[in-house]
Design a protein around this motif. Structure first.
Motif, mmCIF file in Angstrom:
data_model
loop_
_atom_site.group_PDB
_atom_site.id
_atom_site.type_symbol
_atom_site.label_atom_id
_atom_site.label_comp_id
_atom_site.label_asym_id
_atom_site.label_seq_id
_atom_site.Cartn_x
_atom_site.Cartn_y
_atom_site.Cartn_z
ATOM 1 N N THR B 44 28.821 44.857 31.582
ATOM 2 C CA THR B 44 28.144 44.824 32.878
ATOM 3 C C THR B 44 28.962 43.658 33.923
ATOM 4 N N LEU B 45 29.439 44.014 35.092
ATOM 5 C CA LEU B 45 30.117 43.320 35.943
ATOM 6 C C LEU B 45 29.462 43.128 37.227
ATOM 7 N N VAL B 46 28.914 42.195 37.915
ATOM 8 C CA VAL B 46 28.565 42.054 39.408
ATOM 9 C C VAL B 46 29.661 41.236 40.102
ATOM 10 N N LEU B 47 30.395 42.056 41.154
ATOM 11 C CA LEU B 47 31.301 41.501 41.854
ATOM 12 C C LEU B 47 31.412 41.992 43.202
ATOM 13 N N ALA B 48 32.033 40.913 43.999
ATOM 14 C CA ALA B 48 32.128 41.180 45.351
ATOM 15 C C ALA B 48 33.537 41.606 45.485
ATOM 16 N N LEU B 49 34.012 42.531 46.277
ATOM 17 C CA LEU B 49 35.753 42.980 46.326
ATOM 18 C C LEU B 49 35.953 42.679 47.631
ATOM 19 N N GLN B 50 37.112 42.246 47.900
ATOM 20 C CA GLN B 50 37.487 41.826 49.481
ATOM 21 C C GLN B 50 38.730 42.797 49.676
ATOM 22 N N GLY B 51 38.975 43.285 50.738
ATOM 23 C CA GLY B 51 40.220 44.101 50.984
ATOM 24 C C GLY B 51 40.009 45.058 52.028
ATOM 25 N N THR B 52 41.047 45.722 52.306
ATOM 26 C CA THR B 52 40.831 46.844 53.402
ATOM 27 C C THR B 52 39.885 47.951 52.886
ATOM 28 N N GLU B 53 39.254 48.565 53.856
ATOM 29 C CA GLU B 53 38.049 49.454 53.344
ATOM 30 C C GLU B 53 38.742 50.693 52.538
ATOM 31 N N GLU B 54 39.766 50.950 52.830
ATOM 32 C CA GLU B 54 40.415 52.146 52.299
ATOM 33 C C GLU B 54 40.916 51.763 50.626
ATOM 34 N N ASN B 55 41.420 50.565 50.448
ATOM 35 C CA ASN B 55 41.925 50.258 49.236
ATOM 36 C C ASN B 55 40.597 49.852 48.425
ATOM 37 N N VAL B 56 39.196 49.284 49.127
ATOM 38 C CA VAL B 56 38.135 49.098 48.354
ATOM 39 C C VAL B 56 37.634 50.482 47.720
ATOM 40 N N ASP B 57 37.622 51.417 48.717
ATOM 41 C CA ASP B 57 36.988 52.785 48.369
ATOM 42 C C ASP B 57 37.986 53.393 47.079
ATOM 43 N N THR B 58 39.284 53.291 47.189
ATOM 44 C CA THR B 58 40.198 53.981 46.296
ATOM 45 C C THR B 58 39.945 53.110 44.820
ATOM 46 N N ALA B 59 39.851 51.976 45.023
ATOM 47 C CA ALA B 59 39.745 51.021 43.727
ATOM 48 C C ALA B 59 38.429 51.615 43.149
ATOM 49 N N VAL B 60 37.435 51.851 43.789
ATOM 50 C CA VAL B 60 35.886 52.410 43.364
ATOM 51 C C VAL B 60 36.156 53.673 42.672
ATOM 52 N N LYS B 61 37.058 54.716 43.315
ATOM 53 C CA LYS B 61 37.121 55.911 42.766
ATOM 54 C C LYS B 61 37.901 55.960 41.698
ATOM 55 N N ASP B 62 38.772 55.068 41.521
ATOM 56 C CA ASP B 62 39.703 54.759 40.172
ATOM 57 C C ASP B 62 38.655 54.580 38.973
ATOM 58 N N LEU B 63 38.010 53.488 39.325
ATOM 59 C CA LEU B 63 37.007 52.942 38.278
ATOM 60 C C LEU B 63 36.185 53.997 37.744
ATOM 61 N N LYS B 64 35.521 54.772 38.887
ATOM 62 C CA LYS B 64 34.577 55.843 38.425
ATOM 63 C C LYS B 64 35.332 57.226 37.483
ATOM 64 N N GLU B 65 36.742 57.088 37.725
ATOM 65 C CA GLU B 65 37.334 58.116 37.088
ATOM 66 C C GLU B 65 37.775 57.784 35.572
ATOM 67 N N MET B 66 37.833 56.345 35.480
ATOM 68 C CA MET B 66 38.034 55.932 34.154
ATOM 69 C C MET B 66 36.643 55.835 33.205
ATOM 70 N N GLY B 67 35.693 56.257 34.073
ATOM 71 C CA GLY B 67 34.160 56.297 33.223
ATOM 72 C C GLY B 67 33.581 55.290 33.488
ATOM 73 N N ALA B 68 33.594 54.427 34.290
ATOM 74 C CA ALA B 68 32.485 53.294 34.846
ATOM 75 C C ALA B 68 31.475 53.727 35.614
ATOM 76 N N ARG B 69 30.364 53.264 35.548
ATOM 77 C CA ARG B 69 29.389 53.602 36.476
ATOM 78 C C ARG B 69 29.357 52.481 37.380
#
Lengths: 399, 134
Positions: B44-69
């Motif tokens: 379990t990781l609690v983190l703050a991500l900083q970047g452009t909105e688009e990049n944060v969204d894409t990163a989150v999408k990628d994480l979900k695809e890898m199986g992270a909740r």
């Protein structure tokens, strides 16, 4: 120079009784002469509000037409099974009763969302409850099934009867293992991550009358927002435990069996509880008045949190395996500060018992008495004393 | 922009350098607020991500695809005041002191600003006074 219950009751009637809470007397006794206070004060009120699993309610639904007999069949209230071993339309539902289809701990820790304690809370709150009865049918009770909705006000009797409430003192639960455990004392983080207690400390009824000199069979009390009575000594009563110098048990000790009319009770003081990984329970609000019959009694009621000690027990091993080992003692002053020193470590503390509610209950009882609405009772019988030889036994197994 | 997340990794992902890959790929900055591996070996990781909105969204999408909740934290947990009995069972479990007790009147309070939505208090509350809002 002592007082009698009759004298105190006369003062209550005339609106002259001097009543303080156990928290107030603890403060007053630090500044004033105890002898003087014992003469001035007539009653000390106490309060507690915490999960008390050995609680439940007797219900009588009235007869169906044609008649049905629950005994020997099955009965469910909102899907929670109740006792089917009494006659006709009587039952008893306990706080820990769990629906048959509840996953329990099959996926540990189970959440135990709804059980007997919640049924009792829903009844008190006036909510509708689904009643289902399956019976085998007899010549005199031919009906085989009932499925209907009931409310508390529709019932004949609803009698809260709790065989073990109001523990005199209680363990402080910790976890020395390497993984989180889920207990009736709450969630305990590994390696002394937290310490949980469950007592109102200086407001808790039986800590303030350590030898039960004033509390006995028939004592009238505040129970769940209504009035109730002490019905017997509670199960697992154990008066012979170790006591500190002031006479107060340094562990569990006395308990009370309580009885009262559920219809008088209020949802603020009777609540269902879900203890993750453990099960359901009932949170009960209790207040007991202690008549200041003499100086000794006043001295006991005035013992502050800092002089009331609870044993620290490891719930990852010593509690489940009954080793009897404790890790030392801490006082309620430390516990209530939010941090206590245990095994040389500063450990954050949490309480399962609400001190705020305990205070509210002691204040309410004080108002009832000063308002003339609540008279004290004489004990019908006193409960076993420390030297009575009354024993607390373990189960005999393997024979 | 900065957004806070609680990310649960299944056992199969715990030992992979997922976060550093994502951070490099989408030029994000991150700040780990809390990290732990449960006995079941879920991370379990609690983190703050900083970047452009688009990049944060894409990163989150990628994480979900890898199986992270993934739970987004924006005062995810709410205290239902009427259900709270002020017992304090939740307080020692809160890793960020978002739950605290008033020293005078012994009432329990919840500071949504501090909350990282780890959800421990929800499990600890006997009267279900703490709830996820999403």
């Amino acid at each position: 120079m002592g007082k009698t219950i009759a004298e105190i009751n006369k003062k209550i009637k005339e609106g002259r009784a001097v009543v303080v809470t156990a928290e107030e007397i603890a403060g007053l006794a630090k500044k004033q002469d105890v002898k003087k206070l014992a003469a001035e004060i007539d009653i000390v009120t106490t309060g507690t509000f915490g999960p008390m699993c050995s609680s439940g309610v007797f219900l009588n639904f009235g007869h169906s037409n044609p008649r049905i007999k629950i005994g020997g069949g099955k009965i469910y209230l909102n899907g929670v099974p109740a006792y089917a071993g009494l006659a006709a339309v009587d039952t008893y539902i306990g706080a820990a009763a769990t629906p048959e289809n509840d996953p329990r701990n099959s996926e540990h820790p189970g959440s135990f969302k709804y059980g007997g304690g919640h049924v009792i809370e829903d009844l008190v709150a006036g909510r509708e409850i689904m009643l289902e009865i399956n019976a085998y049918g007899t010549d005199c009770y031919p009906k085989r099934g009932v499925s209907t909705r009931i409310r508390l006000k529709d019932l004949n009797e609803a009698i809260l009867f709790n065989p073990r409430n109001c523990y005199q003192n209680y363990n402080v639960a910790v976890n020395l293992s390497k993984k989180t455990i889920y207990t009736y004392m709450g969630i305990l983080k590994p390696e002394l991550g937290n310490a949980n207690y469950c007592s109102a400390g200086q407001l808790s009824p039986l800590l303030k009358d350590p030898y039960l000199r004033t509390i006995g069979l028939g004592t009238k009390i505040f129970l769940g927002g209504g009035t109730g009575y002490v019905a017997w000594w509670g199960t697992q009563f154990n008066p012979s435990v170790k006591r500190t110098k002031n006479g107060v048990p340094a562990a569990g000790a006395a308990t009370l069996a309580l009885i009262g009319d559920l219809k008088q009770m209020k949802p603020e003081y009777i609540k269902g509880a879900s203890l993750t990984g453990y099960g359901t329970s009932l949170i009960v609000g209790i207040g007991i008045p202690i008549p200041v019959l003499n100086e000794d009694i006043l001295r006991w009621t005035a013992i502050p949190d800092e002089e009331l000690y609870a044993p620290v027990v490891d719930y990852s091993n010593d509690y489940p395996n009954c080793t009897g080992k404790t890790l030392g003692e801490v006082n309620y002053g430390q516990l209530k500060s939010g941090k206590a020193e245990i095994l040389k470590k500063e450990v954050p503390t949490g309480s399962l018992s609400s001190y705020k509610k305990a205070r509210e209950i002691a204040d309410t009882l004080k108002k009832w008495i000063t308002g003339g609405d609540f008279q004290l009772t004489e004990n019908v019988m006193n409960f076993p004393e420390p030297d009575s030889g009354y024993k607390f036994r373990a189960m005999k197994e393997g024979r | 922009m900065e957004r806070k997340f609680v990310i649960h990794f299944p056992k199969t992902l715990v030992d992979k350098p997922i976060m550093s890959d994502l951070v490099k790929r989408y030029s994000l900055d991150f700040n780990i607020l809390k990290a732990y591996v449960t006995p079941e070996e879920e991370g379990t990781l609690v983190l703050a991500l900083q970047g452009t909105e688009e990049n944060v969204d894409t990163a989150v999408k990628d994480l979900k695809e890898m199986g992270a909740r993934i739970q987004s934290i924006s005062s995810d947990i709410r205290m239902v005041r009427e259900l709270c009995t002020d017992c304090t069972a939740c307080i020692p479990l809160c890793p960020v002191d978002a739950l605290y007790r008033d020293k005078e009147d012994f009432s329990v309070h919840f500071d949504a600003e501090k909350c990282i939505a780890c959800g421990l208090c929800i499990k600890a509350c006997p009267t279900k006074a703490l709830v996820f809002t999403i």
